[in-house]
Design a protein around this motif. Structure first.
Motif, mmCIF file in Angstrom:
data_model
loop_
_atom_site.group_PDB
_atom_site.id
_atom_site.type_symbol
_atom_site.label_atom_id
_atom_site.label_comp_id
_atom_site.label_asym_id
_atom_site.label_seq_id
_atom_site.Cartn_x
_atom_site.Cartn_y
_atom_site.Cartn_z
ATOM 1 N N VAL A 1 4.106 -3.253 -8.981
ATOM 2 C CA VAL A 1 4.518 -2.819 -7.637
ATOM 3 C C VAL A 1 4.930 -4.034 -6.803
ATOM 4 N N GLN A 2 4.133 -5.111 -6.879
ATOM 5 C CA GLN A 2 4.479 -6.306 -6.114
ATOM 6 C C GLN A 2 5.792 -6.912 -6.609
ATOM 7 N N ARG B 1 0.825 -1.208 0.000
ATOM 8 C CA ARG B 1 0.000 0.000 0.000
ATOM 9 C C ARG B 1 0.862 1.263 0.000
ATOM 10 N N THR B 2 1.945 1.229 0.757
ATOM 11 C CA THR B 2 2.851 2.377 0.825
ATOM 12 C C THR B 2 3.523 2.611 -0.518
ATOM 13 N N ALA B 3 3.986 1.528 -1.156
ATOM 14 C CA ALA B 3 4.638 1.656 -2.470
ATOM 15 C C ALA B 3 3.663 2.170 -3.517
ATOM 16 N N VAL B 4 2.436 1.679 -3.479
ATOM 17 C CA VAL B 4 1.403 2.133 -4.421
ATOM 18 C C VAL B 4 1.185 3.640 -4.281
ATOM 19 N N ALA B 5 1.089 4.099 -3.024
ATOM 20 C CA ALA B 5 0.867 5.530 -2.791
ATOM 21 C C ALA B 5 2.064 6.353 -3.259
ATOM 22 N N VAL C 1 6.530 1.484 -17.751
ATOM 23 C CA VAL C 1 5.237 0.816 -17.602
ATOM 24 C C VAL C 1 4.204 1.756 -17.000
ATOM 25 N N LEU C 2 4.567 2.430 -15.923
ATOM 26 C CA LEU C 2 3.617 3.322 -15.251
ATOM 27 C C LEU C 2 3.211 4.474 -16.159
ATOM 28 N N HIS C 3 4.163 4.966 -16.949
ATOM 29 C CA HIS C 3 3.837 6.049 -17.887
ATOM 30 C C HIS C 3 2.802 5.568 -18.907
ATOM 31 N N GLU D 1 -2.945 3.906 -9.699
ATOM 32 C CA GLU D 1 -4.400 3.918 -9.553
ATOM 33 C C GLU D 1 -4.873 2.631 -8.882
ATOM 34 N N ASP D 2 -5.890 2.754 -8.003
ATOM 35 C CA ASP D 2 -6.378 1.596 -7.262
ATOM 36 C C ASP D 2 -6.871 0.472 -8.174
ATOM 37 N N GLY D 3 -7.525 0.818 -9.282
ATOM 38 C CA GLY D 3 -8.105 -0.203 -10.136
ATOM 39 C C GLY D 3 -7.177 -0.750 -11.203
ATOM 40 N N ASP D 4 -5.940 -0.302 -11.245
ATOM 41 C CA ASP D 4 -5.002 -0.743 -12.281
ATOM 42 C C ASP D 4 -4.274 -2.000 -11.810
ATOM 43 N N LEU D 5 -4.806 -3.157 -12.160
ATOM 44 C CA LEU D 5 -4.254 -4.423 -11.669
ATOM 45 C C LEU D 5 -2.851 -4.692 -12.185
#
Length: 215
Positions: free
Chosen positions: A163-164, A144-148, A200-202, A153-157
């Motif tokens: 991130v994992q 959760r910390t890394a995601v923030a 990837v995130l971009h 985005e919460d829904g971006d699986l």
């Protein structure tokens, strides 16, 4: 309540909190430096500069002391991470700075201490029963910390899976660092992984299709 009694109780509570914190910090240092077998209540009490009786007043058993120390230090580290995130650079370099921070969590004293406990728990069913909920909590909060920090985005699986993977990489690099100084190779891997992750995130933020979906 009499004012004199209230004033007396406050310093006592402060001393109790400080004693507890010294014990928890000494436990982590002792685990990281000396290992599971050497981290007894007596050794920790001596290292913290308190009596064994005072240590057992706060933590009756070694397992109570060690699990409380891991949880306290992890919570403190994650809170520090959230504060550090506000000072990270924006734009180019931010992803690498975040990945570097995440890897540092797994190459520091807390990870080395936790590794001692996880290893002991592998052959001790009673300890494993206490440690598993902590491990699950650590995994959830770290993710959760890394995601923030990365602004996922919460829904971006797919982004969540990346991130994992980043956390898994950080843990692996932490293990590689236990026996030898792996800092040079680690820095190169962090740089390359951060570049791939940033790309990837971009693409995810811009709505571009992933060339290869993670399974």
């Amino acid at each position: 309540m009499c004012m004199g009694v209230w004033l007396m109780r406050e310093p006592q509570q402060d001393r109790s909190r400080l004693t507890r914190q010294r014990l928890l910090e000494a436990t982590i240092d002792c685990l990281a430096d000396q290992g599971w077998a050497a981290t007894t209540v007596g050794v920790v009490a001596k290292r913290a500069g308190v009596s064994r009786g005072a240590a057992q007043h706060h933590f009756p058993t070694r397992e109570d002391l060690i699990t409380a120390a891991l949880e306290f230090m992890f919570d403190s580290r994650m809170e520090a991470a959230r504060l550090e995130a506000t000072g990270l650079p924006a734009g180019p370099g931010r992803t690498e700075a975040i990945v570097t921070r995440l890897v540092e969590y797994y190459t520091g004293t807390l990870f080395k201490a936790a590794l001692q406990v996880w290893t002991a728990a592998a052959s001790d069913p009673a300890l494993r029963e206490r440690v598993l909920p902590l491990e699950e909590k650590f995994g959830r909060v770290a993710h959760r910390t890394a995601v923030a920090m990365l602004g996922v985005e919460d829904g971006d699986l797919i982004a969540h899976r990346w991130v994992q993977l980043t956390l898994d990489l950080a843990r692996g690099l932490g293990l590689a660092d236990v026996l030898t100084d792996d800092s040079k190779r680690r820095a190169e891997l962090i740089k390359q992984w951060a570049a791939d992750l940033d790309s990837v995130l971009h693409r995810r933020r811009s709505g571009e299709q992933e060339p290869v979906a993670l399974s």
